[in-house]
Design a protein around this motif. Structure first.
Motif, PDB file in Angstrom:
ATOM      1  N   LEU A 211       0.792  -1.177  -0.046  1.00 51.14           N
ATOM      2  CA  LEU A 211      -0.028  -0.081  -0.154  1.00 51.14           C
ATOM      3  C   LEU A 211       0.725   1.272  -0.020  1.00 51.14           C
ATOM      4  O   LEU A 211       0.512   2.383  -0.409  1.00 51.14           O
ATOM      5  N   ASP A 212       1.994   1.198   0.572  1.00 51.32           N
ATOM      6  CA  ASP A 212       3.051   2.334   0.696  1.00 51.32           C
ATOM      7  C   ASP A 212       3.431   2.699  -1.001  1.00 51.32           C
ATOM      8  O   ASP A 212       3.364   3.885  -1.240  1.00 51.32           O
ATOM      9  N   GLU A 213       3.696   1.748  -1.722  1.00 52.89           N
ATOM     10  CA  GLU A 213       3.787   1.883  -2.967  1.00 52.89           C
ATOM     11  C   GLU A 213       2.596   2.608  -4.099  1.00 52.89           C
ATOM     12  O   GLU A 213       2.688   3.275  -4.578  1.00 52.89           O
ATOM     13  N   VAL A 214       1.515   2.199  -3.401  1.00 48.14           N
ATOM     14  CA  VAL A 214       0.199   2.826  -3.926  1.00 48.14           C
ATOM     15  C   VAL A 214       0.185   4.281  -3.681  1.00 48.14           C
ATOM     16  O   VAL A 214      -0.160   4.970  -4.589  1.00 48.14           O
ATOM     17  N   VAL A 215       0.352   4.502  -2.397  1.00 46.95           N
ATOM     18  CA  VAL A 215       0.153   5.855  -1.761  1.00 46.95           C
ATOM     19  C   VAL A 215       1.214   6.652  -2.621  1.00 46.95           C
ATOM     20  O   VAL A 215       1.023   7.977  -2.986  1.00 46.95           O
ATOM     21  N   GLU A 216       2.430   6.229  -2.658  1.00 48.53           N
ATOM     22  CA  GLU A 216       3.734   6.976  -3.264  1.00 48.53           C
ATOM     23  C   GLU A 216       3.419   7.311  -4.529  1.00 48.53           C
ATOM     24  O   GLU A 216       3.592   8.565  -5.253  1.00 48.53           O
ATOM     25  N   ASP A 217       2.814   6.333  -5.608  1.00 49.96           N
ATOM     26  CA  ASP A 217       2.672   6.364  -7.014  1.00 49.96           C
ATOM     27  C   ASP A 217       1.660   7.387  -7.167  1.00 49.96           C
ATOM     28  O   ASP A 217       1.664   8.130  -8.362  1.00 49.96           O
ATOM     29  N   ILE A 218       0.533   7.406  -6.436  1.00 58.04           N
ATOM     30  CA  ILE A 218      -0.747   8.172  -6.818  1.00 58.04           C
ATOM     31  C   ILE A 218      -0.410   9.529  -6.245  1.00 58.04           C
ATOM     32  O   ILE A 218      -0.631  10.484  -7.031  1.00 58.04           O
ATOM     33  N   MET A 225       0.894  15.456 -12.774  1.00 56.49           N
ATOM     34  CA  MET A 225      -0.229  15.927 -13.641  1.00 56.49           C
ATOM     35  C   MET A 225      -0.386  17.500 -13.502  1.00 56.49           C
ATOM     36  O   MET A 225      -0.657  18.170 -14.430  1.00 56.49           O
ATOM     37  N   ASP A 226      -0.144  18.037 -12.311  1.00 53.63           N
ATOM     38  CA  ASP A 226      -0.247  19.418 -12.174  1.00 53.63           C
ATOM     39  C   ASP A 226       0.943  20.104 -12.691  1.00 53.63           C
ATOM     40  O   ASP A 226       0.535  21.046 -13.355  1.00 53.63           O
ATOM     41  N   ALA A 227       2.072  19.773 -12.674  1.00 49.55           N
ATOM     42  CA  ALA A 227       3.124  20.113 -13.407  1.00 49.55           C
ATOM     43  C   ALA A 227       3.261  20.122 -14.925  1.00 49.55           C
ATOM     44  O   ALA A 227       3.573  21.061 -15.700  1.00 49.55           O
ATOM     45  N   ALA A 228       2.736  18.948 -15.491  1.00 45.76           N
ATOM     46  CA  ALA A 228       2.807  18.604 -16.887  1.00 45.76           C
ATOM     47  C   ALA A 228       1.969  19.296 -17.407  1.00 45.76           C
ATOM     48  O   ALA A 228       1.795  19.669 -18.719  1.00 45.76           O
ATOM     49  N   ARG A 229       0.936  20.034 -16.790  1.00 50.13           N
ATOM     50  CA  ARG A 229      -0.046  20.904 -17.466  1.00 50.13           C
ATOM     51  C   ARG A 229       0.715  22.193 -17.897  1.00 50.13           C
ATOM     52  O   ARG A 229       0.089  23.106 -18.825  1.00 50.13           O
ATOM     53  N   GLU A 230       1.547  22.653 -17.021  1.00 49.07           N
ATOM     54  CA  GLU A 230       2.347  23.760 -17.117  1.00 49.07           C
ATOM     55  C   GLU A 230       3.602  23.768 -17.815  1.00 49.07           C
ATOM     56  O   GLU A 230       4.210  24.788 -18.425  1.00 49.07           O
ATOM     57  N   GLU A 231       4.460  22.642 -17.847  1.00 47.43           N
ATOM     58  CA  GLU A 231       5.786  22.481 -18.264  1.00 47.43           C
ATOM     59  C   GLU A 231       5.866  21.558 -19.215  1.00 47.43           C
ATOM     60  O   GLU A 231       5.712  20.590 -18.890  1.00 47.43           O
ATOM     61  N   GLU A 232       6.505  21.633 -20.493  1.00 48.74           N
ATOM     62  CA  GLU A 232       6.593  20.658 -21.453  1.00 48.74           C
ATOM     63  C   GLU A 232       7.918  19.683 -21.229  1.00 48.74           C
ATOM     64  O   GLU A 232       7.691  18.477 -21.348  1.00 48.74           O
ATOM     65  N   ASP A 233       9.025  20.262 -20.320  1.00 49.77           N
ATOM     66  CA  ASP A 233       9.871  19.236 -20.011  1.00 49.77           C
ATOM     67  C   ASP A 233       9.378  17.878 -18.990  1.00 49.77           C
ATOM     68  O   ASP A 233       9.434  17.090 -19.218  1.00 49.77           O
ATOM     69  N   ILE A 234       8.431  18.475 -18.074  1.00 47.69           N
ATOM     70  CA  ILE A 234       7.798  17.547 -17.148  1.00 47.69           C
ATOM     71  C   ILE A 234       6.973  16.651 -18.036  1.00 47.69           C
ATOM     72  O   ILE A 234       6.709  15.343 -17.786  1.00 47.69           O
ATOM     73  N   ALA A 235       6.040  17.309 -18.812  1.00 47.32           N
ATOM     74  CA  ALA A 235       5.130  16.497 -19.569  1.00 47.32           C
ATOM     75  C   ALA A 235       5.683  15.164 -20.654  1.00 47.32           C
ATOM     76  O   ALA A 235       5.458  14.220 -20.416  1.00 47.32           O
ATOM     77  N   THR A 236       6.947  15.689 -20.875  1.00 48.01           N
ATOM     78  CA  THR A 236       7.696  15.131 -22.097  1.00 48.01           C
ATOM     79  C   THR A 236       8.223  13.565 -21.392  1.00 48.01           C
ATOM     80  O   THR A 236       8.353  12.519 -21.799  1.00 48.01           O
ATOM     81  N   VAL A 237       8.828  14.141 -20.112  1.00 47.73           N
ATOM     82  CA  VAL A 237       9.409  12.823 -19.424  1.00 47.73           C
ATOM     83  C   VAL A 237       8.618  11.682 -19.084  1.00 47.73           C
ATOM     84  O   VAL A 237       9.008  10.452 -19.330  1.00 47.73           O
ATOM     85  N   GLY A 238       7.003  11.969 -18.662  1.00 43.87           N
ATOM     86  CA  GLY A 238       6.484  10.837 -18.433  1.00 43.87           C
ATOM     87  C   GLY A 238       6.204  10.558 -16.945  1.00 43.87           C
ATOM     88  O   GLY A 238       6.896  10.863 -16.092  1.00 43.87           O
ATOM     89  N   ARG A 239       5.009   9.911 -16.447  1.00 53.56           N
ATOM     90  CA  ARG A 239       4.584   9.838 -15.287  1.00 53.56           C
ATOM     91  C   ARG A 239       5.647   8.787 -14.420  1.00 53.56           C
ATOM     92  O   ARG A 239       6.054   9.102 -13.401  1.00 53.56           O
ATOM     93  N   ASP A 240       5.719   7.670 -15.298  1.00 50.14           N
ATOM     94  CA  ASP A 240       6.638   6.454 -14.426  1.00 50.14           C
ATOM     95  C   ASP A 240       7.881   6.988 -14.400  1.00 50.14           C
ATOM     96  O   ASP A 240       8.413   6.810 -13.274  1.00 50.14           O
ATOM     97  N   GLU A 241       8.517   7.730 -15.328  1.00 52.77           N
ATOM     98  CA  GLU A 241      10.137   8.044 -15.194  1.00 52.77           C
ATOM     99  C   GLU A 241      10.080   9.189 -14.114  1.00 52.77           C
ATOM    100  O   GLU A 241      10.870   8.852 -13.465  1.00 52.77           O
ATOM    101  N   PHE A 242       9.142  10.154 -14.068  1.00 52.20           N
ATOM    102  CA  PHE A 242       9.283  11.154 -13.169  1.00 52.20           C
ATOM    103  C   PHE A 242       9.063  10.471 -11.714  1.00 52.20           C
ATOM    104  O   PHE A 242       9.650  10.913 -10.696  1.00 52.20           O
ATOM    105  N   CYS A 243       8.070   9.749 -11.640  1.00 55.22           N
ATOM    106  CA  CYS A 243       7.808   9.334  -9.951  1.00 55.22           C
ATOM    107  C   CYS A 243       8.859   8.504  -9.633  1.00 55.22           C
ATOM    108  O   CYS A 243       9.071   8.237  -8.377  1.00 55.22           O
ATOM    109  N   ASN A 244       9.652   7.369 -10.641  1.00 57.63           N
ATOM    110  CA  ASN A 244      10.663   6.622 -10.113  1.00 57.63           C
ATOM    111  C   ASN A 244      11.605   7.632  -9.559  1.00 57.63           C
ATOM    112  O   ASN A 244      12.653   7.202  -8.508  1.00 57.63           O
ATOM    113  N   TRP A 245      12.207   8.651 -10.336  1.00 54.86           N
ATOM    114  CA  TRP A 245      13.048   9.766  -9.867  1.00 54.86           C
ATOM    115  C   TRP A 245      12.577  10.328  -8.540  1.00 54.86           C
ATOM    116  O   TRP A 245      13.445  10.476  -7.614  1.00 54.86           O
ATOM    117  N   THR A 246      11.341  10.665  -8.560  1.00 57.53           N
ATOM    118  CA  THR A 246      10.915  11.204  -7.226  1.00 57.53           C
ATOM    119  C   THR A 246      11.036  10.634  -5.994  1.00 57.53           C
ATOM    120  O   THR A 246      11.607  11.189  -4.843  1.00 57.53           O
TER     121      THR A 246
END
Length: 946
Positions: A211-218, A225-246
């Motif tokens: 459940l910790d991974e569920v909480v972290e990923d969501i 999602m919030d940042a990808a609406r405003e920044e192209e760099d974040i949007a291009t990176v993709g959700r999975d890659e960004f969250c793994n880094w985070t």
């Protein structure tokens, strides 16, 4: 107490607006309102007013709830449905939603605390999130409404779960065995990101471990999602890659905080650092990440390791920072190319931008804005440090009568350390009549020598009277018995205006510098042919070479505590800075940007490779002024320091130019004894030389127009030398104690080379000397050691065919053999041999070549031998009427694992492996005499390793 919310206020305003509309709808509105108000006044009572307020409040509450449903633009995290198997668990669903909300808030705070970069491309990589996500609220949840025992509030709450507000997010979590799956559902049918991609109404999270991974990923997905609406760099990176880094970045923030608080990390924390480095490495090596922050984060994690672990990863860390800077310059959509492979041109340009050479005019930086160094160099202390260093640094030239074109054009870097005293690297002084002759001495500049210094941003044109040319009267050489390339010289000038050009403050505490601290070198970098052309063009730009610049960098390594205060091209025990130096920066001052003080002097540099760029090597200033009385003078303030005081403190003696210098102490290995087999009084082991076709001729000192004698051994600490052993076209001198050659010396005439068929190699001992003076086949059996020839057979196979065959055969004597790791013999050493031969062939020149191993006392003992950790080669050639040299070093490493010998060889690089003749002298204890005065082939001056 009911606290009005924005929605409640809106509801109240709607009630007022409705009443206003009813009134306006009537044409005789004042006639209607007047009697009504009068009737209300006549029937007024406090209970009636209180009852009316309650009714209006209920209306406002209902309108507020309606407004929330239709008009609220806040993002809220609604209920989560939680299923364990087929059973719904409402309490766990609420807990999951609350945990996601808490984790999202924590990540928002961490990102908000990140110091914003002044570099625009870097700013776009860290998400700037919007308003926090709220819990779903209902105005009715604080009010209980019952009608005939029916709880309307409860009914409305149940109905409320069937639909969402405009920005409400819901989800489900299901557990099957030990694996978790989750779904996140948005009210919007789709969300358009800044890069044009569209995210549907649902996102899925599959096969998670807890459940910790569920909480972290969501929680991270909502940030993305919030940042990808405003920044192209974040949007291009993709959700999975960004969250793994985070995940790793968040862990780094926590670990770095503990390190700051406690001064060290515990064993478990250190293990977590290593695990993170491994995970980030796997992600990078798979080549499917495009987010530049992966590389900078891996570099940051290295700084959390213990000292011994961090030292091993210095080059990886620097490579990661360079890759990060390179990726900042690339369109984010292009970072998804397989393996993030930059073209060679992109990589070289990125290197020059990440490690710039910034122009200085009148003590001020011209173009720091828009560079990655803007934030550092814009600090007041940095600006002050740069200005003080820039105005104290200038150029000098010393030209004797009948100079060569290279001597005529040579300009050296110097900097003021006291009134009328300029420090520089000894190697910058190329005029033969004032060159040092060993030891510490003061040299008067004769009248027929032009010697002048300028505090200027570039060398003035002839006839330019706006720049004061200050005459150089005397030179103090601070020889320390080591490599001349690493010695300091002090120039005494006249007319120094210390108000306009104050001397630098000297930091004699070698420990004052900090690892990863920011420093800069001040010099006059030239367009260096030894460095890649694209890199130099990007580095120097339109201004070109010869102009005063600062080369900022970070301290990569510091001298090891307690290590000998020596530097060589072999072990580079020095201050290493990742700065882009080139020809024209030898002797440049190294300035600590934190204090503005002189911390060291640049003496060399090495191009690592296209990934790592250039490293510059500086000697701590305290090493160059080791004399305690002198240091005391400098600490007391240099205002009253003169050259005479300086010379007195270091014990320098004046030298007349006309008097020839005394010869350095030496072991005369060039003397050929006639008889006997015991060492004579000079320490040279005598041998009897028998006549043989393969052992006649030997090395010819007069092969070139200018005689080139065999080198003299001035330090016998590595072992007893033999007398010279002559072979056809080459000669070998053995190290009797090490049973390996001290060096070989060969003559090569490429125009007379004979191509011979190579039979099976057969190495034989030289019967003229005892077997225990030379290696044998047992050393090379069952391991990765090759019989490396110091003089290759092909180089001496010239002349008539019989002579060529005898010369080739003589190169297979064991005296010409040294133990080389297979990587060295078959790659590095072979490539070096080819490079040297190509130099001669391309210039149509004859040459003399010296080759040998590097002996160290702590070399690995193996089968009765000690294995050298490196090899050197010096080419001497006559080109266009001038004598030139090119010197190189390659390295190898060995270790034992039980009875097994393990090793590896360093790759050869025509730039990185290049050193100076003086470097080889420092490594070997050999004195090559006139070779130091010869110009470096393909480089500027004698400092080939600048």
């Amino acid at each position: 107490m009911l606290i009005p919310s924005p929605t409640l206020v809106i509801g109240a305003l709607l009630v007022v607006a409705g009443l206003a509309l009813l009134i306006v709808a009537r044409s005789d509105w004042w006639g209607a309102v007047g009697p009504t108000l009068g009737h209300m006044r006549d029937s007024f009572s406090w209970p009636k007013l209180a009852y009316s307020v309650v009714l209006l409040s209920l209306v406002a509450i209902l309108l507020s709830e309606t407004g929330r449903l239709w008009l609220d633009r806040r993002t809220v995290l609604g209920a989560f449905q939680y299923y364990s198997g087929n059973t719904q668990d409402e309490a766990s669903g609420k807990t999951a939603a609350l945990r996601i909300l808490d984790r999202h808030g924590e990540l928002r705070r961490k990102f908000a605390d990140v110091e914003r970069s002044s570099f625009e491309n870097e700013q776009r990589l860290i998400p700037v999130t919007g308003q926090p996500i709220a819990q779903p609220e209902s105005v009715l949840q604080d009010v209980e409404i019952k009608v005939q025992e029916i709880n309307l509030t409860d009914i409305l709450a149940r109905v409320r779960r069937w639909f969402t507000s405009p920005r409400e997010i819901k989800g489900t979590v299901s557990v099957s065995g030990t694996r978790y799956n989750a779904t996140l559902t948005f009210a919007d049918a789709e969300t358009r990101l800044k890069n044009g991609d569209v995210v549907g109404s649902s996102l899925y999270f599959d096969d998670l471990a807890s459940l910790d991974e569920v909480v972290e990923d969501i929680a991270c997905t909502l940030i993305w999602m919030d940042a990808a609406r405003e920044e192209e760099d974040i949007a291009t990176v993709g959700r999975d890659e960004f969250c793994n880094w985070t995940r790793h970045w968040s862990a780094y923030q926590s670990l770095a905080g503990r390190l700051r608080r406690n001064g060290r990390l515990g064993e478990d924390d250190t293990r977590q650092v290593r695990d993170a480095l491994q995970a980030l490495g796997h992600a990078i090596e798979r080549g499917n990440v495009s987010y530049p922050k992966y590389w900078s984060l891996r570099a940051d994690f290295v700084d959390l390791l213990p000292d011994e672990d961090r030292a091993r990863l210095v080059e990886q860390k620097q490579r990661d920072w360079l890759t990060y800077y390179a990726l900042l310059r690339i369109d984010p959509r292009d970072r998804l190319r397989a393996g993030n492979a930059l073209t060679e041109e992109e990589a070289l340009i990125a290197l020059a931008q990440a490690r710039p050479a910034l122009v200085i005019n009148d003590g001020e930086l011209e173009a720091a804005r828009g560079t990655l160094w803007e934030a550092i160099l814009d600090l007041e202390r940095s600006r002050s440090a740069v200005r003080r260093a820039a105005i104290a640094t200038g150029l000098f030239r010393i030209v004797g009568p009948s100079p060569t074109p290279l001597q005529e054009s040579t300009r050296g870097v110097g900097f003021a350390i006291a009134p009328n005293l300029i420090a520089t690297a000894e190697v910058n002084i190329v005029a033969p009549s004032v060159r040092p002759r060993g030891g510490t001495e003061v040299v008067e500049v004769p009248d027929d020598v032009v010697a002048e210094f300028v505090f200027a941003d570039q060398w003035p044109q002839d006839g330019d009277t706006t720049v004061g040319r200050l005459p150089i009267r005397r030179i103090l050489y601070l020889g320390n018995g080591g490599s001349p390339a690493l010695n300091l010289a002090i120039l005494e000038i006249e007319g120094h205006d210390t108000t306009a050009f104050p001397p630098l403050e000297i930091d004699l505490d070698a420990a004052a510098l900090e690892l990863n601290g920011f420093v800069c070198l001040v010099g006059f970098p030239e367009n260096d042919s030894r460095l890649p052309r694209t890199f130099m063009q990007a580095l120097l730009g339109k201004t070109g070479g010869g102009h005063k610049r600062i080369m900022p960098g970070r301290v990569v390594t510091l001298p090891k505590p307690g290590a000998p205060r020596t530097f060589s091209a072999f072990d580079r025990n020095a201050i290493t800075v990742d700065a882009s130096t080139s020809g024209g920066t030898a002797g440049a001052p190294l300035i600590d940007l934190r204090t503005g003080r002189l911390a060291g002097v640049n003496f060399g540099g090495a191009w690592q490779n296209i990934k790592d760029g250039k490293f510059a090597y500086s000697i701590p200033i305290a090493w160059l002024f080791p004399n305690e009385p002198l240091q005391a003078e400098l600490r007391n303030g240099p205002a009253a320091l003169t050259l005479d005081t300086f010379a007195d403190r270091v014990g320098a003696q004046p030298r007349e130019i006309e008097v020839a210098a005394a010869a350095a102490p030496e072991v005369p290995v060039g003397v050929r004894p006639e008889t006997g087999a015991e060492p004579d009084e000079t320490g040279t082991a005598d041998i009897v030389i028998a006549a043989d076709p393969m052992t006649t001729g030997g090395y010819d000192t007069g092969f070139l127009t200018v005689p080139v004698p065999l080198p003299h051994l001035v330090d016998t600490g590595a072992g007893q030398p033999s007398a010279p052993l002559d072979y056809v076209h080459h000669t070998v001198v053995m190290n009797v104690d090490r049973r390996l050659a001290y060096f070989s010396a060969e003559n090569i005439d490429p125009g007379q080379l004979v191509r011979l068929r190579r039979d099976r190699d057969r190495f034989v001992p030289d019967g003229r000397i005892p077997d225990d003076w030379q290696p044998d086949g047992a050393l090379f059996a069952g391991n990765d050691l090759d019989r490396g020839q110091l003089t290759p057979r092909g180089n001496v196979a010239w002349g008539d065919e019989e002579t060529a065959r005898n010369a080739s055969a003589s190169s297979f004597m064991y005296t010409n053999v040294t133990p080389q790791h297979a990587d060295v013999n078959r790659r590095s050493w072979k490539q070096l041999e080819d490079e040297v031969l190509n130099i001669l062939l391309s210039r149509g020149a004859k040459g003399t070549i010296f080759s040998g191993p590097v002996f160290r006392a702590d070399d690995l003992a193996y089968r009765g031998f000690k294995l050298p950790r490196g090899f050197w080669k010096i080419l001497v050639a006559e080109v266009d009427g001038g004598m030139y040299t090119a010197a190189f070093v390659v390295r190898q490493e060995f270790d034992m694992q039980g009875d097994q010998l393990l090793g590896r060889g360093e790759a050869f690089d025509v730039v990185n492996s290049r050193v100076s003749v003086a470097d080889v002298e420092a490594l070997t204890g050999l004195d090559f005499g006139p070779l130091r005065a010869f110009d470096a082939l393909g480089g500027a001056g004698a400092a080939a390793a600048r």
